[in-house]
Design an enzyme around this catalytic site. Structure first.
Site, PDB file in Angstrom:
ATOM      1  N   CYS A 116      16.346  26.185  33.996  1.00  0.00           N
ATOM      2  CA  CYS A 116      16.409  25.717  35.649  1.00  0.00           C
ATOM      3  C   CYS A 116      16.539  27.116  36.377  1.00  0.00           C
ATOM      4  O   CYS A 116      15.557  26.816  37.333  1.00  0.00           O
ATOM      5  CB  CYS A 116      17.413  24.808  35.827  1.00  0.00           C
ATOM      6  SG  CYS A 116      19.104  25.585  35.362  1.00  0.00           S
ATOM      7  N   HIS A 168      23.391  24.170  37.230  1.00  0.00           N
ATOM      8  CA  HIS A 168      21.991  23.637  37.268  1.00  0.00           C
ATOM      9  C   HIS A 168      21.458  23.813  38.956  1.00  0.00           C
ATOM     10  O   HIS A 168      22.289  23.827  39.646  1.00  0.00           O
ATOM     11  CB  HIS A 168      21.759  22.168  36.962  1.00  0.00           C
ATOM     12  CG  HIS A 168      20.428  21.593  37.042  1.00  0.00           C
ATOM     13  ND1 HIS A 168      19.643  22.007  35.712  1.00  0.00           N
ATOM     14  CD2 HIS A 168      19.901  20.703  37.959  1.00  0.00           C
ATOM     15  CE1 HIS A 168      18.542  21.381  35.981  1.00  0.00           C
ATOM     16  NE2 HIS A 168      18.495  20.803  37.218  1.00  0.00           N
ATOM     17  N   HIS A 184      12.569  21.099  39.508  1.00  0.00           N
ATOM     18  CA  HIS A 184      13.743  21.779  38.680  1.00  0.00           C
ATOM     19  C   HIS A 184      13.167  21.641  37.081  1.00  0.00           C
ATOM     20  O   HIS A 184      12.201  20.813  36.960  1.00  0.00           O
ATOM     21  CB  HIS A 184      15.037  21.054  38.745  1.00  0.00           C
ATOM     22  CG  HIS A 184      15.080  19.718  38.416  1.00  0.00           C
ATOM     23  ND1 HIS A 184      15.833  19.297  37.410  1.00  0.00           N
ATOM     24  CD2 HIS A 184      14.458  18.457  38.435  1.00  0.00           C
ATOM     25  CE1 HIS A 184      15.923  17.927  37.132  1.00  0.00           C
ATOM     26  NE2 HIS A 184      14.948  17.638  38.077  1.00  0.00           N
TER      27      HIS A 184
END
Length: 212
Positions: A116, A168, A184
Site C-alpha cells: 500500500c 494502510h 490503494h
C-alpha cells in the site's frame, strides 16, 4: 519479522475498479496529454522572452506576480492552476491509476507488485516528491483534514486487522457528498479503487492528510 509486518499491512477489500479500462469508463482516469519536444521548446522560449522583458523594465517600480510551481526544473510539466483541479493532482491520479490491476507484493514499489505505501511512495516519487516509506510515517506529515473536506490527491489512512497504529494508506481520487473513493493496494486484490462507503473501510478509517 519485517516481512510478516509488510504482509499484514494492507487489508483485502471489495473490488470497485480492477482495471484501467473500467476506470476510464467511470471517468476516474484519463491519459495524460503528451507535450512534444517542439512544444516544450516553444514554451521555454516564450518564458525566456518574458523574463528578458521583465528584466529590462526593472528600473521602474512594478509588481510581478509569479504563479506557484512545484519545481523550477519541471515548470513546463507540473503546474498548479488552482487548488481544486491542479495539474499535479491530475497527473498523480493518472500515474497511480495506470497501475490498476497490478498485484500486491510486500515491500514492492514497481509494476512487479506494490504494497500500500509502496504504491503511494512510487507515485509521488515520479514527480520529485519524496514521502516517508511506510504508511505510519506518511500519516505524520502534511495537514490533517476532516473527511468532509477531503480533496483529490489527499492521503487517506486506516488501521487494519486489529493493529494499534496506522498501517494502510491510499490516495483520494474522487469526492462526493456521500463518499470518498481512493486508490490503494490490498493484499488480495492488488491495486484497486475502493470507497469509504464500504463497511470495512468505514469502520477502519482514521484520518486524511493533505501533503500538497
Amino acid at each position: 519479522m519485517f516481512f510478516f509486518t509488510l504482509l499484514i499491512a494492507c487489508k483485502p477489500a471489495a473490488t470497485i475498479v480492477t482495471s484501467k479500462e473500467v476506470a476510464v469508463k467511470k471517468g476516474l482516469y484519463t491519459e495524460p496529454k503528451l507535450v512534444t519536444t517542439t512544444e516544450a521548446k516553444s514554451q521555454e522560449k516564450k518564458k525566456k522572452n518574458t523574463n528578458t522583458v521583465v528584466a529590462s523594465k526593472s528600473a521602474a517600480p512594478s509588481t510581478v506576480i509569479k504563479k506557484a510551481g512545484i519545481d523550477p526544473q519541471n515548470e513546463l510539466d507540473i503546474f498548479i492552476d488552482n487548488e481544486d483541479t491542479s495539474y499535479l493532482v491530475k497527473q498523480l491520479i493518472n500515474s497511480a491509476s495506470d497501475n490498476l490491476g497490478v498485484g500486491y507484493r510486500g515491500g514492492g514499489t514497481t509494476k512487479d507488485g506494490f504494497d500500500c505505501s509502496g504504491l503511494i511512495y512510487s507515485t509521488f516519487k515520479k514527480f520529485d516528491i519524496t514521502l516517508p516509506r511506510s504508511s505510519h510515517q506518511m500519516a505524520t506529515i502534511g495537514t490533517k483534514i476532516d473527511l468532509k473536506s477531503a480533496k483529490k490527491g489527499d492521503l487517506i489512512f486506516f488501521i487494519n486487522r486489529g493493529q494499534r497504529r496506522i498501517n494502510h494508506v491510499g490516495m483520494v481520487v474522487e469526492v462526493t457528498d456521500e463518499e470518498v473513493k481512493f486508490i490503494h493496494s490490498s493484499t488480495q486484490s492488488g491495486v484497486i479503487i475502493s470507497s469509504t462507503k464500504e463497511p470495512y473501510y468505514n469502520r477502519t478509517f482514521v484520518q486524511i492528510n493533505r501533503v500538497l
